[in-house]
Motif scaffolding. Sequence first.
Motif, PDB file in Angstrom:
ATOM      1  N   LYS A   1      20.810 -48.479  91.967  1.00  0.00           N
ATOM      2  CA  LYS A   1      21.729 -47.365  92.185  1.00  0.00           C
ATOM      3  C   LYS A   1      21.877 -46.583  90.886  1.00  0.00           C
ATOM      4  N   GLY A   2      22.292 -45.344  91.005  1.00  0.00           N
ATOM      5  CA  GLY A   2      22.493 -44.485  89.842  1.00  0.00           C
ATOM      6  C   GLY A   2      22.787 -43.082  90.317  1.00  0.00           C
ATOM      7  N   LYS A   3      23.238 -42.219  89.408  1.00  0.00           N
ATOM      8  CA  LYS A   3      23.519 -40.823  89.757  1.00  0.00           C
ATOM      9  C   LYS A   3      22.988 -39.933  88.653  1.00  0.00           C
ATOM     10  N   PRO A   4      21.996 -39.101  88.911  1.00  0.00           N
ATOM     11  CA  PRO A   4      21.334 -38.912  90.216  1.00  0.00           C
ATOM     12  C   PRO A   4      20.511 -40.144  90.625  1.00  0.00           C
ATOM     13  N   PRO A   5      20.131 -40.232  91.904  1.00  0.00           N
ATOM     14  CA  PRO A   5      19.356 -41.391  92.366  1.00  0.00           C
ATOM     15  C   PRO A   5      18.110 -41.576  91.508  1.00  0.00           C
ATOM     16  N   PRO A   6      17.830 -42.825  91.135  1.00  0.00           N
ATOM     17  CA  PRO A   6      16.703 -43.064  90.219  1.00  0.00           C
ATOM     18  C   PRO A   6      15.348 -42.958  90.921  1.00  0.00           C
ATOM     19  N   SER A   7      14.337 -42.712  90.129  1.00  0.00           N
ATOM     20  CA  SER A   7      12.949 -42.819  90.582  1.00  0.00           C
ATOM     21  C   SER A   7      12.423 -44.178  90.135  1.00  0.00           C
ATOM     22  N   PHE A   8      11.366 -44.636  90.790  1.00  0.00           N
ATOM     23  CA  PHE A   8      10.872 -45.987  90.542  1.00  0.00           C
ATOM     24  C   PHE A   8       9.409 -45.959  90.118  1.00  0.00           C
ATOM     25  N   SER A   9       9.053 -46.904  89.267  1.00  0.00           N
ATOM     26  CA  SER A   9       7.655 -47.109  88.890  1.00  0.00           C
ATOM     27  C   SER A   9       7.444 -48.603  88.678  1.00  0.00           C
TER      28      SER A   9
ATOM     29  N   ASN B   1       0.859 -56.904  85.435  1.00  0.00           N
ATOM     30  CA  ASN B   1       0.232 -57.558  84.277  1.00  0.00           C
ATOM     31  C   ASN B   1       0.318 -56.683  83.027  1.00  0.00           C
ATOM     32  N   GLY B   2       1.460 -55.990  82.886  1.00  0.00           N
ATOM     33  CA  GLY B   2       1.727 -55.235  81.673  1.00  0.00           C
ATOM     34  C   GLY B   2       1.202 -53.816  81.635  1.00  0.00           C
ATOM     35  N   THR B   3       0.457 -53.383  82.677  1.00  0.00           N
ATOM     36  CA  THR B   3      -0.069 -52.010  82.715  1.00  0.00           C
ATOM     37  C   THR B   3       0.455 -51.289  83.951  1.00  0.00           C
ATOM     38  N   HIS B   4       0.426 -49.951  83.902  1.00  0.00           N
ATOM     39  CA  HIS B   4       0.945 -49.145  85.005  1.00  0.00           C
ATOM     40  C   HIS B   4       0.224 -49.467  86.316  1.00  0.00           C
ATOM     41  N   PHE B   5       0.995 -49.683  87.363  1.00  0.00           N
ATOM     42  CA  PHE B   5       0.442 -49.978  88.677  1.00  0.00           C
ATOM     43  C   PHE B   5       0.463 -48.688  89.495  1.00  0.00           C
ATOM     44  N   ASP B   6      -0.711 -48.085  89.653  1.00  0.00           N
ATOM     45  CA  ASP B   6      -0.820 -46.800  90.347  1.00  0.00           C
ATOM     46  C   ASP B   6      -0.844 -47.053  91.845  1.00  0.00           C
ATOM     47  N   ILE B   7       0.296 -46.879  92.461  1.00  0.00           N
ATOM     48  CA  ILE B   7       0.442 -47.174  93.886  1.00  0.00           C
ATOM     49  C   ILE B   7      -0.390 -46.220  94.736  1.00  0.00           C
TER      50      ILE B   7
ATOM     51  N   LYS C   1      -3.242 -45.078  94.378  1.00  0.00           N
ATOM     52  CA  LYS C   1      -4.681 -45.359  94.423  1.00  0.00           C
ATOM     53  C   LYS C   1      -5.032 -46.539  95.328  1.00  0.00           C
ATOM     54  N   ASP C   2      -4.025 -47.190  95.904  1.00  0.00           N
ATOM     55  CA  ASP C   2      -4.280 -48.341  96.776  1.00  0.00           C
ATOM     56  C   ASP C   2      -3.681 -48.054  98.153  1.00  0.00           C
ATOM     57  N   ALA C   3      -4.540 -47.886  99.139  1.00  0.00           N
ATOM     58  CA  ALA C   3      -4.079 -47.527 100.482  1.00  0.00           C
ATOM     59  C   ALA C   3      -3.252 -48.624 101.128  1.00  0.00           C
ATOM     60  N   ARG C   4      -3.361 -49.846 100.646  1.00  0.00           N
ATOM     61  CA  ARG C   4      -2.598 -50.950 101.246  1.00  0.00           C
ATOM     62  C   ARG C   4      -1.157 -51.013 100.743  1.00  0.00           C
ATOM     63  N   VAL C   5      -0.856 -50.272  99.688  1.00  0.00           N
ATOM     64  CA  VAL C   5       0.465 -50.355  99.067  1.00  0.00           C
ATOM     65  C   VAL C   5       1.292 -49.131  99.417  1.00  0.00           C
ATOM     66  N   THR C   6       2.496 -49.358  99.907  1.00  0.00           N
ATOM     67  CA  THR C   6       3.439 -48.273 100.198  1.00  0.00           C
ATOM     68  C   THR C   6       4.791 -48.630  99.588  1.00  0.00           C
ATOM     69  N   VAL C   7       5.647 -47.615  99.464  1.00  0.00           N
ATOM     70  CA  VAL C   7       6.997 -47.813  98.933  1.00  0.00           C
ATOM     71  C   VAL C   7       7.998 -47.435 100.015  1.00  0.00           C
ATOM     72  N   LYS C   8       9.012 -48.264 100.195  1.00  0.00           N
ATOM     73  CA  LYS C   8      10.043 -47.952 101.181  1.00  0.00           C
ATOM     74  C   LYS C   8      10.796 -46.696 100.769  1.00  0.00           C
ATOM     75  N   PRO C   9      11.187 -45.842 101.733  1.00  0.00           N
ATOM     76  CA  PRO C   9      11.900 -44.595 101.404  1.00  0.00           C
ATOM     77  C   PRO C   9      13.204 -44.876 100.653  1.00  0.00           C
ATOM     78  N   ASN C  10      13.509 -44.029  99.673  1.00  0.00           N
ATOM     79  CA  ASN C  10      14.733 -44.141  98.870  1.00  0.00           C
ATOM     80  C   ASN C  10      14.884 -45.530  98.249  1.00  0.00           C
ATOM     81  N   SER C  11      13.778 -46.072  97.817  1.00  0.00           N
ATOM     82  CA  SER C  11      13.771 -47.440  97.314  1.00  0.00           C
ATOM     83  C   SER C  11      12.580 -47.611  96.383  1.00  0.00           C
ATOM     84  N   GLY C  12      12.597 -48.733  95.636  1.00  0.00           N
ATOM     85  CA  GLY C  12      11.437 -49.079  94.839  1.00  0.00           C
ATOM     86  C   GLY C  12      10.658 -50.248  95.418  1.00  0.00           C
ATOM     87  N   THR C  13      11.082 -50.726  96.580  1.00  0.00           N
ATOM     88  CA  THR C  13      10.458 -51.905  97.174  1.00  0.00           C
ATOM     89  C   THR C  13       9.034 -51.615  97.622  1.00  0.00           C
ATOM     90  N   LEU C  14       8.101 -52.482  97.193  1.00  0.00           N
ATOM     91  CA  LEU C  14       6.697 -52.332  97.559  1.00  0.00           C
ATOM     92  C   LEU C  14       6.391 -53.150  98.808  1.00  0.00           C
TER      93      LEU C  14
END
Length: 286
Positions: free
Chosen positions: A60-68, A72-78, A80-93
């Motif tokens: 939670k936060g104001k304004p609503p936060p963005s998620f990344s 293994n210590g490096t940026h996970f580019d969601i 680029k992977d068709a199997r990975v999605t993020v729930k709306p208004n959430s960071g859950t993978l």
Amino acid sequence: MMTKKSTPASRASLILFLSQMIAALEVPLDLSQPPTITHQSPKNYIVDPRENIVIQCEAKGKPPPSFSWTRNGTHFDIDKDARVTVKPNSGTLVINIMNGGKAEAYEGIYQCTAKNERGAAISNNIVIRSSRSPLWTKEKIEPKHVREGDPLVLQCSPPVGLPPPIIFWMDNSFQRLPQNERVSQGLNGDLYFSNVKPQDTREDYICYARFNHTQTIQQKQPISVKVFSMDSLNETISANLSDTDFYSAKPLTERRPALLTPVGSTSTKVELRGNVLLLECIAEGL
């Protein structure tokens, strides 16, 4: 000493004054706030390889936060992977492995970051591992020939699963083998006899390993145990059976206890903080 009684007018003034103080202390609704993690997956997360992987991260936060995410210590580019999605208004993978995907391919250390203009919040490291239920190693198990009154340990040696399997001993009829002050199961799954009796003779001591995540049960090959009473000992040896187990045959007498586990003069046990610590002590004796 005289006391002054309050009047309706004075009470009303006091209430008005307190109301103004409370209003002054109220936080404006439009005040921005940095993110705070409100929900996340456990640090050690063992997933079922037959189901989609859901790695939770809510903030939670104001304004609503963005998620990344990092993996293994490096940026996970969601993207680029068709199997990975993020729930709306959430960071859950949500990682879809139901259609040909493999959970093992997504093992690793994940961390979620929730960020807005006021700051950032970071989740714990979430270690993703796929549940495993490996097969039992094939081995030739020799029958156990034991003298009445002697100690005995039947080794289970289950396969190393993730998480560790639940161990229990049963017979060919899937009946649990009785345990008491003389017969007990160790934390490692082995079956300990402080001293054996003729009624312990049977051919179907079977160690079972149940892997809850994959809902599978595996069994070790049956172990045969033959207990020789003192009355039958001489007859057994004279029948040309191996007498190497009976070279020290003596009348059945009581003896002082000795530890079967832990072994040695000292032992060490390591446990994670917050877990339950079990200290084991199993003895033989008669």
